[in-house]
Motif scaffolding. Structure first.
Motif, short mmCIF file in Angstrom:
data_model
loop_
_atom_site.label_atom_id
_atom_site.label_comp_id
_atom_site.label_asym_id
_atom_site.label_seq_id
_atom_site.Cartn_x
_atom_site.Cartn_y
_atom_site.Cartn_z
N GLY A 1 0.84 -1.20 0.00
CA GLY A 1 0.00 0.00 0.00
C GLY A 1 0.87 1.24 0.00
N ASP A 2 0.55 2.21 0.85
CA ASP A 2 1.36 3.43 0.92
C ASP A 2 2.47 3.33 1.96
OD1 ASP A 2 -0.04 3.52 3.28
OD2 ASP A 2 -0.93 5.50 2.94
N ARG A 3 2.71 2.09 2.44
CA ARG A 3 3.74 1.88 3.45
C ARG A 3 5.10 1.53 2.84
NH1 ARG A 3 1.62 -2.34 7.76
NH2 ARG A 3 3.58 -1.67 8.77
N GLY A 4 5.15 1.37 1.52
CA GLY A 4 6.41 1.01 0.90
C GLY A 4 6.33 1.06 -0.60
N ARG A 5 7.38 0.57 -1.24
CA ARG A 5 7.42 0.58 -2.70
C ARG A 5 8.33 -0.53 -3.21
NH1 ARG A 5 11.89 3.87 -5.16
NH2 ARG A 5 13.41 4.18 -3.49
N VAL A 6 8.18 -0.83 -4.50
CA VAL A 6 8.99 -1.84 -5.19
C VAL A 6 9.72 -1.15 -6.33
CG1 VAL A 6 8.94 -3.94 -6.57
CG2 VAL A 6 7.38 -3.70 -4.62
N LEU A 7 11.00 -1.48 -6.50
CA LEU A 7 11.76 -0.97 -7.63
C LEU A 7 12.45 -2.14 -8.32
CD1 LEU A 7 12.97 1.37 -9.29
CD2 LEU A 7 14.86 1.43 -7.64
N ILE A 8 12.20 -2.28 -9.62
CA ILE A 8 12.84 -3.31 -10.43
C ILE A 8 13.54 -2.61 -11.58
CG2 ILE A 8 12.51 -5.39 -11.83
CD1 ILE A 8 9.94 -5.92 -10.27
N ARG A 9 14.84 -2.86 -11.72
CA ARG A 9 15.57 -2.26 -12.83
C ARG A 9 16.74 -3.15 -13.23
NH1 ARG A 9 20.16 1.02 -11.50
NH2 ARG A 9 20.68 0.94 -9.28
N ALA A 10 17.07 -3.10 -14.49
CA ALA A 10 18.19 -3.89 -15.00
C ALA A 10 19.50 -3.18 -14.70
CB ALA A 10 18.04 -4.10 -16.50
N SER A 11 20.54 -3.96 -14.41
CA SER A 11 21.86 -3.38 -14.23
C SER A 11 22.36 -2.82 -15.55
CB SER A 11 22.84 -4.45 -13.72
OG SER A 11 24.17 -4.01 -13.83
N GLY A 12 23.07 -1.72 -15.48
CA GLY A 12 23.63 -1.14 -16.69
C GLY A 12 24.99 -1.71 -17.04
N THR A 13 25.55 -2.56 -16.18
CA THR A 13 26.91 -3.05 -16.40
C THR A 13 27.04 -4.57 -16.43
OG1 THR A 13 27.34 -2.94 -14.01
CG2 THR A 13 27.89 -0.99 -15.32
N GLU A 14 26.00 -5.29 -16.01
CA GLU A 14 26.09 -6.74 -15.99
C GLU A 14 24.71 -7.34 -16.22
OE1 GLU A 14 27.59 -7.84 -12.15
OE2 GLU A 14 26.38 -6.37 -11.12
N PRO A 15 24.63 -8.62 -16.68
CA PRO A 15 23.34 -9.25 -16.99
C PRO A 15 22.57 -9.66 -15.74
CG PRO A 15 25.10 -10.83 -17.34
CD PRO A 15 25.77 -9.52 -16.99
N LYS A 16 22.13 -8.67 -14.98
CA LYS A 16 21.41 -8.94 -13.74
C LYS A 16 20.23 -7.98 -13.61
CE LYS A 16 25.30 -10.79 -11.06
NZ LYS A 16 26.14 -10.64 -9.84
N LEU A 17 19.24 -8.44 -12.87
CA LEU A 17 18.07 -7.63 -12.58
C LEU A 17 18.12 -7.28 -11.10
CD1 LEU A 17 15.60 -6.62 -14.18
CD2 LEU A 17 14.32 -8.56 -13.26
N ARG A 18 17.95 -6.02 -10.80
CA ARG A 18 17.99 -5.56 -9.40
C ARG A 18 16.56 -5.46 -8.87
NH1 ARG A 18 23.28 -4.61 -9.47
NH2 ARG A 18 24.25 -3.21 -10.98
N LEU A 19 16.29 -6.23 -7.82
CA LEU A 19 14.98 -6.24 -7.19
C LEU A 19 15.09 -5.56 -5.83
CD1 LEU A 19 14.10 -10.00 -7.87
CD2 LEU A 19 13.59 -8.04 -9.33
N MET A 20 14.34 -4.50 -5.63
CA MET A 20 14.42 -3.76 -4.37
C MET A 20 13.03 -3.57 -3.78
SD MET A 20 14.11 -0.61 -2.69
CE MET A 20 14.23 0.77 -3.80
#
Length: 448
Positions: A405-424
């Protein structure tokens, strides 16, 4: 805009001896930049640029190659030697030059290096100018006539000029007498500058990370490794610790108890101090800025905008909005009422200004800022996987966001330097963060 071949978000960067960070490429880059700059400033006689560098061993090679290319294009070259990146931005403006060039890979190890440009206004070179330079790089290196060749000279007082500029951003009516400060320059570009700034303002300074040998930049010291600063502050019984990175545009601080303060907390201290002087319309952060910072800005009635990760994007958003303050959690802090670019030394002075004006400790200054627990996991991303359209991942994201809800957030983005996905995941309670992250990590990205 045409896809960049060489320039990234912060100039050209890579491993020394690689396809771009080598003497031959630097020569071509210098010549290409010189030709473009000469066209940009017709009728001004022979244009001049300044070159500064950090303490990497490869800086000598790249400096000489750039100097040769620029001279061949008819550009005068001023050599500043080892100085922080923001010093080059300042000197470019102060000396009325057409551009500034920095040889540095910032927080990277010594095996890497980079080349980035500042405009005549002391800001990152506009995209259109970088595009013109890229278009020239693969052309043969020529040479203007002997009578038009550029000259080169060293600026012996570059460090002293910049020290005085930094000190000028600290209020005249204040001083740092009575403070014991540990300054960690990461064996980088500020090794012979940062300790003097704080010492000349009255502090008792203990310097670490100030013995560069060409190979030890950022090695277990500086803003990337603040453990050394924490230990030294405790050992010395100091009041504060200040850590910079290799090119001194990034800042971390430690108080007398050994508590570390990141960029979000330091920016908050600066903004709150400025608000007592005059209204602050807004602040720019990034996708990684803590949600607690955003909510506190809202509570204070201050506008907030998130930019992409990178101080270049923070600055672009600040300029678009006409706002003066912005920064990243990593410690890139911009105060456009002091300088045109992010500056670790000047940012530290603004935090010290807030402490001096208020009579409060750093801990007291940020006591109302509630930092939310934040965790990130990197997961492998196979070639060809379009994670933005992955139904399983998007379903998991929607489920976690609904739970937060409004208690948090999710951020998903690809790394710009390696073949990985950053899950936060970030939330006001650690349990919510861990539950949400488990749900995201459980998604099989190989199956849609």
């Amino acid at each position: 805009m045409t896809e960049r071949r060489y320039f990234g978000t912060d100039g050209v960067r890579g491993e020394v001896g690689g396809p771009t960070i080598n003497a031959a490429f630097a020569l071509r880059l210098g010549y290409a930049a010189g030709r473009v700059l000469a066209r940009q400033y017709p009728g001004r006689g022979r244009p001049a640029v300044i070159i500064g560098k950090d303490t990497r061993i490869s800086g000598y090679m790249l400096e000489s190659a750039l100097e040769a290319g620029l001279s061949a294009a008819g550009i005068d070259v001023l050599l500043a030697g080892p100085v922080p990146t923001p010093a080059v931005a300042y000197l470019t403006r102060a000396l009325r030059l057409v551009a500034g060039i920095v040889i540095s890979a910032s927080h990277n190890p010594f095996q890497d290096n980079g080349i980035k440009f500042f405009s005549a206004q002391g800001m990152k070179l506009p995209d259109e100018i970088e595009a013109q330079i890229e278009a020239e790089i693969d052309q043969p290196v020529g040479c203007v006539g002997s009578e038009a060749l550029g000259r080169a000279r060293r600026i012996d007082d570059a460090a002293g000029r910049y020290i005085e500029f930094c000190k000028s951003t600290f209020p005249n009516e204040l001083d740092l007498s009575g403070l014991r400060i540990v300054v960690d320059a990461a064996h980088g570009a500020a090794y012979h500058i940062a300790p003097h700034v704080f010492r000349e303002l009255g502090a008792e300074v203990f310097a670490i990370g100030c013995q560069p040998d060409g190979f030890n930049i950022n090695e277990k010291v500086g803003a990337m490794h603040p453990e050394a600063l924490v230990e030294e502050v405790r050992l010395r019984g100091a009041d504060l610790g200040i850590a910079l990175d290799g090119d001194a545009d990034r800042l971390q601080m430690v108080d007398g108890t050994g508590r570390l303060y990141n960029g979000d907390e330091l920016l908050y201290a600066i903004v709150c101090d400025r608000m007592k002087q005059k209204p602050v319309e807004g602040v720019v952060g990034t996708l990684m800025t803590n949600l607690g910072f955003e909510k506190q800005m809202q509570a204070l009635g201050v506008g907030f905008e998130r930019a992409k990760v990178g101080d270049r994007y923070v600055l672009e958003a600040m300029q678009r909005r006409g706002w003066l303050y912005g920064g990243e959690s990593s410690g890139h802090l911009l105060c456009l009422d002091c300088h045109t670019t992010g500056d670790g030394i000047i940012a530290a002075l603004q935090v010290l200004t807030a402490m001096s004006r208020s009579g409060k400790s750093l801990d007291e200054l940020v006591s109302e800022l509630k930092m939310y627990p934040q965790k990130m996991v990197n997961v492998p991303l196979a070639p060809g996987v379009k994670w933005q359209a992955h139904r399983g991942l998007q379903a998991a994201r929607e489920a976690v966001e609904k739970q937060l809800g409004d208690r948090g957030r999710v951020l998903i983005r690809a790394s710009g330097t390696e073949p990985k996905l950053r899950l936060m995941v970030e939330a006001d309670e650690l349990a919510l963060v861990e539950d949400g992250l488990r749900e995201l990590v459980a998604v099989n990205l190989a199956i849609d």
